[in-house]
Structure formats: C-alpha cells, structure tokens
Design an enzyme around this catalytic site. Structure first.
Site, PDB file in Angstrom:
ATOM      1  N   LYS A   1       7.831  -5.073 -11.678  1.00  0.00           N
ATOM      2  CA  LYS A   1       8.703  -5.598 -12.822  1.00  0.00           C
ATOM      3  C   LYS A   1       9.188  -6.912 -12.567  1.00  0.00           C
ATOM      4  O   LYS A   1       9.526  -7.989 -13.470  1.00  0.00           O
ATOM      5  CB  LYS A   1       9.771  -4.607 -13.390  1.00  0.00           C
ATOM      6  CG  LYS A   1       9.086  -3.344 -13.887  1.00  0.00           C
ATOM      7  CD  LYS A   1      10.375  -2.396 -14.392  1.00  0.00           C
ATOM      8  CE  LYS A   1      10.756  -1.601 -13.110  1.00  0.00           C
ATOM      9  NZ  LYS A   1       9.630  -0.684 -12.626  1.00  0.00           N
TER      10      LYS A   1
ATOM     11  N   LYS B   1      12.804  -3.941 -18.340  1.00  0.00           N
ATOM     12  CA  LYS B   1      11.717  -3.682 -19.126  1.00  0.00           C
ATOM     13  C   LYS B   1      11.653  -4.197 -20.554  1.00  0.00           C
ATOM     14  O   LYS B   1      10.984  -4.774 -21.106  1.00  0.00           O
ATOM     15  CB  LYS B   1      11.355  -2.132 -19.172  1.00  0.00           C
ATOM     16  CG  LYS B   1      10.963  -1.379 -17.988  1.00  0.00           C
ATOM     17  CD  LYS B   1      11.146   0.165 -17.978  1.00  0.00           C
ATOM     18  CE  LYS B   1      10.568   0.652 -16.642  1.00  0.00           C
ATOM     19  NZ  LYS B   1      10.902   1.991 -16.457  1.00  0.00           N
TER      20      LYS B   1
ATOM     21  N   PHE C   1       0.939  -1.242  -0.024  1.00  0.00           N
ATOM     22  CA  PHE C   1       0.093   0.148   0.128  1.00  0.00           C
ATOM     23  C   PHE C   1       0.753   1.263   0.003  1.00  0.00           C
ATOM     24  O   PHE C   1       0.789   2.152   0.908  1.00  0.00           O
ATOM     25  CB  PHE C   1      -0.974  -0.063   1.229  1.00  0.00           C
ATOM     26  CG  PHE C   1      -2.286   0.903   0.938  1.00  0.00           C
ATOM     27  CD1 PHE C   1      -3.042   0.727   0.151  1.00  0.00           C
ATOM     28  CD2 PHE C   1      -2.286   1.977   1.696  1.00  0.00           C
ATOM     29  CE1 PHE C   1      -4.240   1.391  -0.336  1.00  0.00           C
ATOM     30  CE2 PHE C   1      -3.231   2.917   1.809  1.00  0.00           C
ATOM     31  CZ  PHE C   1      -4.173   2.583   0.615  1.00  0.00           C
TER      32      PHE C   1
ATOM     33  N   GLY D   1      10.976  13.623  -7.390  1.00  0.00           N
ATOM     34  CA  GLY D   1      10.446  12.433  -7.007  1.00  0.00           C
ATOM     35  C   GLY D   1      10.676  11.540  -8.216  1.00  0.00           C
ATOM     36  O   GLY D   1       9.964  10.375  -8.238  1.00  0.00           O
TER      37      GLY D   1
HETATM   38  N1  LIG Z   1       5.796   4.379  -8.604  1.00  0.00           N
HETATM   39  C1  LIG Z   1       5.530   4.234 -10.021  1.00  0.00           C
HETATM   40  O1  LIG Z   1       5.923   5.291 -10.832  1.00  0.00           O
HETATM   41  C2  LIG Z   1       5.737   2.881 -10.497  1.00  0.00           C
HETATM   42  C3  LIG Z   1       5.729   2.824 -11.867  1.00  0.00           C
HETATM   43  C4  LIG Z   1       6.016   1.502 -12.556  1.00  0.00           C
HETATM   44  C5  LIG Z   1       6.053   0.340 -11.528  1.00  0.00           C
HETATM   45  N2  LIG Z   1       6.085   0.556 -10.326  1.00  0.00           N
HETATM   46  C6  LIG Z   1       6.315  -0.437  -9.518  1.00  0.00           C
HETATM   47  O2  LIG Z   1       4.870  -0.678  -8.496  1.00  0.00           O
HETATM   48  C7  LIG Z   1       5.452  -1.483  -7.403  1.00  0.00           C
HETATM   49  C8  LIG Z   1       4.930  -0.385  -6.248  1.00  0.00           C
HETATM   50  O3  LIG Z   1       5.436   0.745  -6.570  1.00  0.00           O
HETATM   51  P1  LIG Z   1       5.274   2.193  -5.284  1.00  0.00           P
HETATM   52  O4  LIG Z   1       5.631   3.381  -5.943  1.00  0.00           O
HETATM   53  O5  LIG Z   1       3.841   1.970  -4.812  1.00  0.00           O
HETATM   54  O6  LIG Z   1       6.246   1.546  -4.239  1.00  0.00           O
HETATM   55  P2  LIG Z   1       6.151   2.021  -2.651  1.00  0.00           P
HETATM   56  O7  LIG Z   1       5.804   3.446  -2.560  1.00  0.00           O
HETATM   57  O8  LIG Z   1       7.538   1.815  -2.387  1.00  0.00           O
HETATM   58  O9  LIG Z   1       5.281   0.864  -2.080  1.00  0.00           O
HETATM   59  C9  LIG Z   1       5.576  -0.439  -1.810  1.00  0.00           C
HETATM   60  C10 LIG Z   1       5.000  -0.824  -0.629  1.00  0.00           C
HETATM   61  O10 LIG Z   1       5.055  -2.058  -0.510  1.00  0.00           O
HETATM   62  C11 LIG Z   1       5.563  -2.376   0.963  1.00  0.00           C
HETATM   63  N3  LIG Z   1       5.967  -3.576   0.942  1.00  0.00           N
HETATM   64  C12 LIG Z   1       7.265  -4.086   0.475  1.00  0.00           C
HETATM   65  N4  LIG Z   1       7.630  -5.092   0.480  1.00  0.00           N
HETATM   66  C13 LIG Z   1       6.493  -5.908   1.182  1.00  0.00           C
HETATM   67  C14 LIG Z   1       6.410  -7.135   1.501  1.00  0.00           C
HETATM   68  N5  LIG Z   1       7.218  -8.160   1.395  1.00  0.00           N
HETATM   69  N6  LIG Z   1       4.986  -7.390   1.967  1.00  0.00           N
HETATM   70  C15 LIG Z   1       4.355  -6.247   2.076  1.00  0.00           C
HETATM   71  N7  LIG Z   1       4.424  -5.245   1.836  1.00  0.00           N
HETATM   72  C16 LIG Z   1       5.556  -4.864   1.249  1.00  0.00           C
HETATM   73  C17 LIG Z   1       6.425  -1.387   1.279  1.00  0.00           C
HETATM   74  O11 LIG Z   1       6.637  -1.269   2.344  1.00  0.00           O
HETATM   75  P3  LIG Z   1       7.978  -0.431   3.113  1.00  0.00           P
HETATM   76  O12 LIG Z   1       7.892   1.106   2.998  1.00  0.00           O
HETATM   77  O13 LIG Z   1       8.159  -0.947   4.655  1.00  0.00           O
HETATM   78  O14 LIG Z   1       9.367  -0.881   2.064  1.00  0.00           O
HETATM   79  C18 LIG Z   1       5.612  -0.083   0.624  1.00  0.00           C
HETATM   80  O15 LIG Z   1       4.764   0.363   1.640  1.00  0.00           O
HETATM   81  C19 LIG Z   1       7.230  -1.343  -7.283  1.00  0.00           C
HETATM   82  O16 LIG Z   1       7.361  -2.625  -7.656  1.00  0.00           O
HETATM   83  C20 LIG Z   1       7.611  -0.319  -8.331  1.00  0.00           C
HETATM   84  O17 LIG Z   1       8.404  -0.725  -9.219  1.00  0.00           O
HETATM   85  C21 LIG Z   1       6.032   1.905  -9.914  1.00  0.00           C
END
Ligand SMILES: NC(=O)c1ccc[n+]([C@@H]2O[C@H](COP(=O)([O-])OP(=O)(O)OC[C@H]3O[C@@H](n4cnc5c(N)ncnc54)[C@H](OP(=O)(O)O)[C@@H]3O)[C@@H](O)[C@H]2O)c1
Length: 339
Positions: A126, A225, A10, A207
């Site tokens: 990914k 990718k 989340f 960011g």
């Molecule tokens: N943001 C973008 O623009 C974007 C674009 C394309 C793809 N993505 C991909 O989408 C995914 C999510 O992105 P995001 O930006 O939402 O990342 P984020 O803000 O870092 O959120 C990930 C969340 O997952 C939690 N988490 C990590 N490991 C976990 C586990 N084993 N079990 C349960 N929760 C866990 C994290 O907790 P902690 O804070 O404690 O680590 C964090 O709250 C990533 O894989 C990212 O590479 C993101």
C-alpha cells in the site's frame, strides 16, 4: 510470449504467488500466458537469479530460515534489491516487501527503480501507491509500461479494475467501505460477547491481526486504502494525513453490544466523497449502521466497498479483504491484465 518476473520480497504473499505459478503454470501456459520467475530477492532469505527460470518446486520448498536461498542453484545470502533488479533481465518486478507509515519506503524506492529500468511493476504494497501512486503511474507511462496494484485494496477481490475499467465512463462521486478485516472481525466477536482484548488475541491467533494491531484498530490501514481509492479511482491527490482518522479503539464493548439490541451495528467505515467544488473529502471512522445499509451484513474478516456512480447509482462489491493466497491472486490478475 514469455513474461519474465523478478520477485522482491518472499514472505507470505510472494511465496503463495510462486505456489500458484508452480501449480497452475501449465494451465496458464495452455491459455497463452507463460510466466517465468528469473530472480527473487528477500532480506531474510537472500537472492536467487537464474536467467532460464528458477526451479519453482525447489523455490517453494525452501525453509523460512535466514539465508535459505543459498541452497538453490543461482542462490546466495546477500540481498541488494537494486542490483537484483538491474541483473534480472525481468519484464515485471513483483514488489511485496514492507513499507513504513511515514513515506512508503523502502517499497517506494523499489517500485521507482524497477519502473526507471523499464519494467512493469505489480505491487501489493500500500505504501508506494498511497504516497506516490500518481508519480509511479507517470514514470511507468514515460517508459510505456504499467504500474499495477490491485492487491492493495481488498486483496484479490476486484476493486481497482472494477472501478477503473468496468465502470469506465461512469464517474465515481464517492465510495464507502469496510476495508479492514481485522477490525471487522474484532467488532463481530465483541458483539458475540468477547472482550476487546480477547477478540484481538483471537484475531492474532487466526493470523488476521499483526503482533502490534494498531494499524488495524486505529484506522491507519484503512486511511491508506482510502487514499489509494480516492487518488487512483477518483483522481484525487491526497496524502494519508489528509484522511481524518478514528479507529474502533475509540469504541467501548458496551457501546458495541448496545447497538445490536437496537438493531444497529458499528462498522469501521472508510469513505471519500467529491464536494461541489471538486475537492475530495476523505475519512475513516466507526459508524453506526442500520440493517438496510449495504455494509451492515459484512461479517467476520470480509470486506466490501460501495461505489457511488453517476449512471448506476450504488455498486457494491464484497469479498476477501486479505490473505496470502487471495492477495497472490491479485498479482496474477494484475499480470494477466498487462498489455
Ligand atoms: N498478507 C496479506 O493478506 C496482504 C494483503 C494485502 C496487502 N499485503 C501487503 O503485501 C506485502 C507483502 O505481504 P506479506 O504478507 O507477504 O508480508 P511478509 O510475510 O512480512 O513478507 C515480506 C517479506 O519481505 C521481506 N522484506 C522486508 N523488507 C525488505 C527489503 N527492504 N528488501 C527485501 N526484502 C524485504 C521480509 O523480510 P523480513 O522477514 O526480514 O522482514 C519478508 O520476508 C506487504 O506490503 C503487505 O502489507 C498483504
């Protein structure tokens, strides 16, 4: 028909997705799409399970404090992803946690477990797709479910479905793209006269770049990718190490600025091409592009990819390559595509 969702992770993306459902749920429902979040699990915030549906206003108002889900009805501070998946009764697991560069874990195991439980899986992560896209697709098919991952390449800009559905029947012989907004932003700011380090700091402040920007600057993010597109769009069977990889950290400020004076631009290009013997050769490298290249004008944090096809020649799509709302939209588009 109501579709019940379990959100794994989340952070920025899944929170933005919950906000989209909160704000646009009534419009979606009016069009026959009824989504209900019945479980959320995050290692930072804890877990919440409500069979009748989590209160989206309360959920999206939770703070970013550790254990914040404990304040919600049905909430607690623990987070056992596998137990939550089993208890959720969800139709779809929406996986948006983290994956490492070595084997795509822990997200790969989350996706595998959800599929084995008979759920559809939508992920923006990914790692699972780059390391095990074909395996996960096969598990989904075994259970008559779908594995969807539009957000893994160019966020919500349609790339995977464009290639696999809109271009169906038109074999893709190769592709080349600007697939990392941070690297592209940094190159543009160096062209404007900033130093490499100041450009990276600016990208971090906006960011775009992580605290450790290596994955963007050294080309690793693009290599993943490229692996995803080569495998899931061109039918390849690459692992990320098969992608020859060089990043923009190999360029100098002078090289980048001198190119502009000659009417050229450096871009970090990810590409793959099918060779005459059927194998797929893939690479990531900084390339010097002339003005008539479709990727020359891709500026700032934008992304673009050109597919080379047998029946349409080159087809280029450009748009946002990242961003939490843009990536959350990919989740919605994946959900709407489920049969
Ligand atoms: N943001 C973008 O623009 C974007 C674009 C394309 C793809 N993505 C991909 O989408 C995914 C999510 O992105 P995001 O930006 O939402 O990342 P984020 O803000 O870092 O959120 C990930 C969340 O997952 C939690 N988490 C990590 N490991 C976990 C586990 N084993 N079990 C349960 N929760 C866990 C994290 O907790 P902690 O804070 O404690 O680590 C964090 O709250 C990533 O894989 C990212 O590479 C993101």
């Amino acid at each position: 028909m109501e579709i019940r969702l379990a959100l794994i992770g989340f952070g920025g993306v899944n929170r933005a997705f919950a906000e989209i459902l909160r704000d646009r749920g009534p419009d979606l429902a009016a069009k026959g799409h009824h989504f209900k979040i019945c479980a959320v699990c995050d290692q930072r915030f804890g877990e919440v399970v409500v069979q009748g549906g989590v209160d989206l206003c309360r959920l999206t108002e939770t703070t970013s404090d550790p254990g914040a889900f404990a304040s919600l009805v049905g909430g607690g501070t623990s987070c056992d992803v596998f137990s939550i998946l089993a208890r959720s009764g969800a139709d779809v697991a929406v996986e948006a946690t983290y994956s490492n560069r070595v084997d795509g874990e822990p997200a790969l195991s989350h996706c595998r477990a959800a599929l084995e439980l008979g759920m559809h899986v939508v992920t923006t992560n990914k790692g699972p797709v780059g390391f095990a896209g074909h395996e996960l697709t096969a598990i989904a098919a075994k259970h008559n479910r779908s594995f969807r991952f539009e957000g893994t390449v160019m966020s919500g800009t349609p790339v995977i479905r464009l290639a696999n559905q809109c271009l169906a029947g038109n074999p893709i012989t190769g592709f080349r793209g600007v697939l990392n907004g941070t690297a592209n932003y940094v190159l543009g700011r160096i062209e404007d006269g900033l130093s490499m380090s100041a450009s990276i700091a600016e990208a971090q402040a906006l960011g775009y770049a992580e605290a450790n920007p290596d994955a963007d600057l050294k080309g690793w993010d693009v290599a993943l990718k490229v692996t995803i597109l080569a495998n899931m769009v061109m039918g390849g069977s690459l692992v990320p190490e098969n992608v020859a990889c060089a990043g923009i950290d190999e360029l100098t400020e002078d090289k980048i600025r001198n190119a502009i004076h000659e009417g050229l631009r450096w871009k970090l290009v990810g590409e793959a091409n099918r060779s005459p013997d059927g194998t797929i050769i893939a690479s990531v490298s900084p390339q010097l592009l002339p003005t008539d290249d479709p990727l020359y004008g891709v500026s700032g944090a934008a992304n673009a990819v050109t597919f080379h096809t047998e029946l349409l020649s080159a087809v280029t799509v450009s748009g946002p390559g990242a961003g939490k709302v843009e990536t959350a939209y990919a989740i919605l588009s994946d959900l709407l595509s489920l049969k």
